[in-house]
Design an enzyme around this catalytic site. Structure first.
Site, PDB file in Angstrom:
ATOM      1  N   ASP A 145       0.860  -1.185   0.000  1.00  0.00           N
ATOM      2  CA  ASP A 145       0.000   0.000   0.000  1.00  0.00           C
ATOM      3  C   ASP A 145       0.895   1.233   0.000  1.00  0.00           C
ATOM      4  O   ASP A 145       2.116   1.125  -0.136  1.00  0.00           O
ATOM      5  CB  ASP A 145      -0.912  -0.022   1.238  1.00  0.00           C
ATOM      6  CG  ASP A 145      -2.262   0.616   0.993  1.00  0.00           C
ATOM      7  OD1 ASP A 145      -2.297   1.813   0.643  1.00  0.00           O
ATOM      8  OD2 ASP A 145      -3.287  -0.074   1.148  1.00  0.00           O
ATOM      9  N   HIS A 176      -3.393   6.351   3.162  1.00  0.00           N
ATOM     10  CA  HIS A 176      -4.089   5.069   2.993  1.00  0.00           C
ATOM     11  C   HIS A 176      -3.363   3.914   3.668  1.00  0.00           C
ATOM     12  O   HIS A 176      -3.979   3.096   4.369  1.00  0.00           O
ATOM     13  CB  HIS A 176      -4.255   4.796   1.499  1.00  0.00           C
ATOM     14  CG  HIS A 176      -5.301   3.806   1.153  1.00  0.00           C
ATOM     15  ND1 HIS A 176      -5.041   2.464   1.017  1.00  0.00           N
ATOM     16  CD2 HIS A 176      -6.622   3.950   0.912  1.00  0.00           C
ATOM     17  CE1 HIS A 176      -6.150   1.819   0.683  1.00  0.00           C
ATOM     18  NE2 HIS A 176      -7.134   2.702   0.614  1.00  0.00           N
ATOM     19  N   SER A 331     -11.517  -0.896   1.100  1.00  0.00           N
ATOM     20  CA  SER A 331     -10.100  -0.838   1.480  1.00  0.00           C
ATOM     21  C   SER A 331      -9.887  -1.145   2.942  1.00  0.00           C
ATOM     22  O   SER A 331      -8.794  -1.554   3.342  1.00  0.00           O
ATOM     23  CB  SER A 331      -9.531   0.550   1.184  1.00  0.00           C
ATOM     24  OG  SER A 331      -9.233   0.700  -0.180  1.00  0.00           O
TER      25      SER A 331
END
Length: 538
Positions: A145, A176, A331
């Site tokens: 990520d 994120h 996610s």
């Protein structure tokens, strides 16, 4: 009355030197001197009375300040010091079945450390993470990520975090990776929030601009780290064969790849990758009511679902000075499943990745239409069920969806071991098929010179069998070499079991391929038993 009073006096006066004379034949639960001496470290003791004669001890227990704990079992509690004084007499009189210290169990510590955002983590109860205590560090979770903010209070000094490359959280969207990592493994440290597996081993790869090269590199590093769970909370609508190959290699190396289903349901619900690849545990998002969210992508690729709205997460301090935010999206559903999968696998280390993969799907709580559905898969992540459910049998030689995955120098350098081979003329094993994860199983089969191999498949639902061989009619007694491969035997819808055979008329042994698959309009999944045997031609 006089007898009872005499017993009380005798019990209370019995000398402590008799502690060791307590083990009697036929009473395996009676304590020895070591157990009785252990009462000294406990404030209170529990005494379970003999079912037949134990009532005679009740007056002595009451006189010593005992308190009845269980009427049905005859268990009494009293201070350990007093118990040590009266127990020798009770044991000598054979009135006691068992003795033990009054133990103090710990609460589920990962939820009692005082992390202030814990009350907002509604997902904990939704997936049953409050009903069991996660283990210590075990199976690793590799997060591919955007970078991790290692200065964040949740991760600064956190043990078992391995940075696989340089981390950068300065760009737009770089919050994120930290958010995903916190959902998996934010520690129970009295700060912020708690992840689903607080002591998970975290391996972190910064994907930078999310290019294919960096994703493939991250998968390579995850494979190098040894079998574990890999979280992919990203996606796109273009099929990428290189990412697919690397995912299959990761699965073949014993890993479980978890991917977010996507957030594009309201944008036409396009097919998402890597979520739609075979052998990827694909996770959709649900809300507080256990229903699929309006944004969660829906398809046959979905395996199970997990909470994905109003999820408290940690974010880089550069993104928010508080270090925390609340996010929506698959996610954050995916890392809940990734962390839970590593937890379950650590608790059940004897299982391989094929078993854990199916265990996480099949133990999910059915929440949509009965059975499998494209919105929530097999249902909502259920941690307690995954920890206790019966595990499926191992699905050997996966991935083996195509000849290219089992022959030498195909996807893998080495060919898979043939199910029949010199010295092993027969085979018998269980395996599974799944429409979107494992639709086809291909096995190498050795046919000795002037011998016939017969293969039979019996499924719990309809499965079909074909036998493929190199197109050399001078070697095989059946079939015509009209194509590169010929098929000996053809599937018949509804026929069960399926049996095919092939005779080698040549002077050397040859390899063929047995292909087991789900027929068109057949079941979404099936388990089957395969038997192969080598015999002389009839």
């Amino acid at each position: 009355m006089r007898a009872c009073l005499a017993l009380i006096i005798a019990v209370l006066a019995w000398p402590g030197t008799s502690l060791g004379a307590s083990n009697h034949a036929g009473r395996p639960h009676l304590p020895g001197s070591r157990t009785l001496a252990g009462l000294a470290s406990s404030r209170d003791a529990l005494i379970e009375l003999d079912g037949a004669r134990g009532s005679l001890a009740v007056p002595a227990l009451r006189l010593s300040g005992g308190r009845l704990v269980s009427r049905r079992l005859g268990i009494w509690s009293l201070p350990s010091a007093r118990a040590q004084r009266i127990l020798p007499g009770l044991l000598r009189a054979r009135l006691v079945r068992a003795v033990e210290p009054d133990r103090h169990y710990r609460r589920l510590g990962h939820l009692t450390a005082g992390d202030p955002l814990l009350p907002g983590e509604w997902w904990i109860a939704a997936v049953g993470a409050d009903q069991a205590e996660p283990p210590g560090p075990g199976k690793p979770v590799t997060i591919i990520d955007s970078g991790l903010d290692v200065t964040h209070p949740e991760f600064a000094g956190r043990p078992d975090v391995t940075l696989l490359n340089e981390q950068d959280v300065s760009g737009v969207g770089d919050d994120h990776g930290t958010a995903v990592a916190s959902v998996i493994g934010a520690p129970a440290n009295g700060i912020g929030l708690v992840g689903i597996y607080p002591q998970a081993r975290l391996n972190v790869w910064d994907t930078g601009d999310l290019s294919t090269s960096l994703i493939v590199q991250g998968l390579e590093h995850a494979i190098d780290a040894g079998p574990g769970v890999i979280n992919l909370s990203f996606g796109g609508t273009e099929f990428d064969p290189m990412v697919e190959d690397e995912v299959l290699i990761a699965f073949g190396a014993g890993n479980i790849v978890v991917a977010a289903a996507g957030n594009e349901f309201e944008q036409g619900n396009p097919l998402e990758f890597p979520a739609s690849l075979n052998h990827v545990l694909t996770v959709a998002a649900t809300d507080e009511s256990g229903k699929p969210t309006s944004f969660s992508s829906s398809s046959l690729a979905v395996d199970l679902s997990a909470p994905g709205v109003r999820i408290p997460v940690a974010v880089p301090l550069s993104a928010d000075p508080s270090g925390y935010a609340t996010y929506d999206g698959t996610s954050f559903s995916a890392p809940l499943v990734a962390g839970a999968t590593a937890w379950v696998w650590t608790a059940r280390p004897g299982l391989d990745n094929t078993q854990v993969f199916d265990l996480m799907r099949r133990s999910a709580k059915d929440i949509g239409p009965r059975g499998y559905d494209e919105d929530t898969g097999f249902g909502l992540l259920d941690v307690p069920a995954a920890l206790t459910a019966k595990a499926p049998v191992s699905d050997q030689q996966e991935p083996n969806d195509d000849i290219d995955q089992v022959k030498a120098n195909g996807l893998f350098k080495n060919a898979t071991r043939p199910i029949t081979r010199p010295g092993k003329p027969s085979a018998s094993f269980e395996a599974r098929l799944d429409l979107t994860e494992d639709p086809e199983d291909v096995y190498r089969v050795f046919v000795p010179a002037r011998r016939t191999v017969e293969i039979t498949v019996r499924g719990d639902a309809n499965v079909d069998l074909e036998l493929w061989a190199p197109g050399t009619p001078t070697v095989f007694a059946r079939g015509a070499a009209r194509r590169k491969y010929l098929v000996d035997g053809s599937y018949k819808l509804g026929r069960r079991p399926d049996t095919v055979s092939i005779e080698n008329t040549g002077r050397r042994g040859v390899f063929v391929y047995a292909d087991v698959f789900l027929p068109k309009n057949g079941p979404i999944s099936a388990a089957y038993h395969l038997e192969a045997r080598t015999r002389a031609p009839r």
